[in-house]
Design an enzyme around this catalytic site. Structure first.
Site, mmCIF file in Angstrom:
data_model
loop_
_atom_site.group_PDB
_atom_site.id
_atom_site.type_symbol
_atom_site.label_atom_id
_atom_site.label_comp_id
_atom_site.label_asym_id
_atom_site.label_seq_id
_atom_site.Cartn_x
_atom_site.Cartn_y
_atom_site.Cartn_z
ATOM 1 N N ARG A 125 0.855 -1.203 0.000
ATOM 2 C CA ARG A 125 0.000 0.000 0.000
ATOM 3 C C ARG A 125 0.887 1.249 0.000
ATOM 4 N NH1 ARG A 125 -1.873 1.685 4.503
ATOM 5 N NH2 ARG A 125 -2.628 -0.322 5.230
ATOM 6 N N TYR A 152 -16.031 16.758 -16.419
ATOM 7 C CA TYR A 152 -16.376 15.340 -16.536
ATOM 8 C C TYR A 152 -17.476 15.022 -15.509
ATOM 9 C CZ TYR A 152 -15.871 10.288 -16.048
ATOM 10 O OH TYR A 152 -16.109 8.949 -15.962
ATOM 11 N N ASP A 198 -6.883 18.577 -14.865
ATOM 12 C CA ASP A 198 -7.214 17.249 -15.387
ATOM 13 C C ASP A 198 -6.732 17.221 -16.833
ATOM 14 O OD1 ASP A 198 -8.437 15.036 -16.577
ATOM 15 O OD2 ASP A 198 -10.260 15.215 -15.380
ATOM 16 N N LYS A 241 -7.772 6.159 -19.832
ATOM 17 C CA LYS A 241 -7.980 6.674 -21.186
ATOM 18 C C LYS A 241 -6.672 6.605 -21.985
ATOM 19 C CE LYS A 241 -11.893 7.452 -19.163
ATOM 20 N NZ LYS A 241 -12.262 8.711 -18.547
HETATM 21 C C1 LIG Z 1 -12.818 9.188 -17.279
HETATM 22 C C2 LIG Z 1 -12.468 10.527 -16.767
HETATM 23 C C3 LIG Z 1 -12.319 10.753 -15.392
HETATM 24 C C4 LIG Z 1 -12.557 9.684 -14.351
HETATM 25 O O1 LIG Z 1 -11.610 8.667 -14.436
HETATM 26 P P1 LIG Z 1 -11.913 7.113 -14.043
HETATM 27 O O2 LIG Z 1 -10.641 6.451 -14.405
HETATM 28 O O3 LIG Z 1 -13.087 6.674 -14.847
HETATM 29 O O4 LIG Z 1 -12.202 7.115 -12.578
HETATM 30 C C5 LIG Z 1 -11.951 12.030 -14.988
HETATM 31 N N1 LIG Z 1 -11.755 13.026 -15.886
HETATM 32 C C6 LIG Z 1 -11.904 12.834 -17.210
HETATM 33 C C7 LIG Z 1 -11.685 13.973 -18.144
HETATM 34 C C8 LIG Z 1 -12.265 11.592 -17.695
HETATM 35 O O5 LIG Z 1 -12.433 11.423 -19.012
#
Ligand SMILES: *Cc1c(COP(=O)(O)O)cnc(C)c1O
Length: 381
Positions: free
Chosen positions: A47, A99, A171, A196
């Site tokens: 962890r 998001y 982000d 992604k």
């Molecule tokens: C998918 C996404 C998230 C969340 O991420 P997860 O891996 O699904 O928890 C946050 N911000 C953006 C822009 C995303 O496309």
């Protein structure tokens, strides 16, 4: 070291005991000690740190030009970690076109702990000044935004809050560090849904943070360690493997993204196309300044304005798969209002421009001719 080299070698080393070129998947929860409190290596318990996750975290820091990377069980777990830097009463100013899951985490979970969120349109960054109070501790930016591909001028935001003891977190999921480097523009924290583009193969859920300086990185690591939202070793390996082809993939995503955007812009059935690389995008100049290319995310609406047309189109794409998510090698299509952004109240969606005829495409790395033919077929149905 330049970026194409960094994705493969940045902060990476050969495994020392065997010379293994790839970091092994260290499937272990714990590490032996020779005497109480005297571990054999720097590792004690997974962890806190695991060698496979460490290799990924070091790579993340390298490609985002930061001091420390952290890998989480999901993108949302990464955001959750950032919010835990704050205390009740603190205020956060965030982009309004967020998001959906980020919005849900902010409003439905963290408002309960008396964090106060203000959402605003960042088209005119100077308006930020009026919203900042002495309780403001964090600015949360997404650029390009999901699904409307709006841009925020990262440098302008960072310049405006400089010296104010306010963290700026970006982000960077849509852009990836191949196209945009928020820390170089003055941000303190970069966040990714590594699910992604970083992972890139739609085979893992993962999240990432990169801190600009060591001290902030240690604070975030303490929260990660104390609340436990870590990424497992197998998934860490998958993301690390994905990163090695990030530069190649995003180059092709961008090439195909531009071709699809231009095709859509010239299609009789299409009303608006949202793609930062198009001259018609209201922030095309900012995109050229802040990003090195424009990526594979393209959204559009129908001239008819009808939800049924969007639904019919999505039922008829074949090379594009109708599914949530984005950033994988395969092309995906999505209906934000019914799928990814259904958790945002209808009135709020209308306010933002997430209309019922809006379609979002994650353009993959297939041959562009096949993608355009698939779109043409779906329009003609
Ligand atoms: C998918 C996404 C998230 C969340 O991420 P997860 O891996 O699904 O928890 C946050 N911000 C953006 C822009 C995303 O496309």
């Amino acid at each position: 070291m330049k970026f194409n080299t960094k994705v493969i070698h940045g902060n990476q080393h050969i495994e020392p005991t065997t010379g293994s070129v790839n970091v092994p998947v260290f499937l272990t929860s714990t590490f032996a000690q020779t005497s109480p409190g005297q571990p054999i290596s720097e590792y004690e318990y997974s962890r806190a740190a695991n060698p496979t996750r460490q290799a990924l975290e070091d790579s993340l820091a390298s490609i985002e030009n930061g001091a420390k990377g952290l890998a989480f069980g999901s993108g949302l777990a990464a955001i959750d970690c950032v919010l835990k830097l704050l205390k009740p009463g603190d205020e956060i100013i965030a982009v309004d076109d967020l998001y959906g899951g980020t919005y849900r985490l902010f409003v439905r979970l963290f408002e309960k702990y008396n964090l106060k969120f203000t959402f605003m349109n960042f088209d005119d960054v100077s308006k930020l000044e009026d919203k900042i109070s002495d309780k403001t501790k964090l600015i949360w930016i997404e650029t390009p935004t999901n699904p409307l591909m709006k841009l925020v001028d990262i440098k302008a935001v960072c310049d405006l809050v400089k010296g104010k003891n306010i963290l700026v977190a970006v982000d960077n999921t849509f852009a990836t560090p191949y196209l945009q480097k928020p820390l170089d523009l003055g941000a303190d924290i970069v966040m990714h849904s590594a699910t992604k583009y970083l992972g890139g193969h739609s085979d893992v859920i993962a999240g990432a943070l990169v801190a600009k300086d060591e001290k902030l990185g240690e604070e975030l690591h303490f929260i990660q360690f104390a609340s436990g939202g870590i990424l497992g070793p197998m998934d860490s390996y998958l993301v690390l493997r994905g990163i090695k082809t990030l530069a190649l993939r995003v180059e092709r995503h961008s090439e195909n993204g531009m071709k699809v955007a231009e095709y859509l812009e010239n299609h009789a059935a299409v009303d608006k196309v949202f793609y930062p690389g198009l001259k018609s995008h209201p922030q095309n100049e900012l995109a050229k300044k802040q990003m090195s290319d424009f990526g594979g995310m393209v959204s559009f609406t129908f001239k008819s304005g009808k939800k049924e047309d969007a639904v019919k189109f999505l039922e008829n794409v074949k090379v594009f798969t109708l599914a949530e998510s984005l950033g994988g090698v395969e092309s995906l299509a999505n209906h934000p209002a019914l799928m990814t952004h259904a958790s945002i109240p209808a009135e709020k969606r209308a306010e933002l421009g997430i209309t019922d005829d809006l379609v979002r495409l994650s353009v993959g790395i297939e041959d562009a001719e096949d993608l355009l033919e698939d779109l043409e077929n779906a329009f003609s149905k």
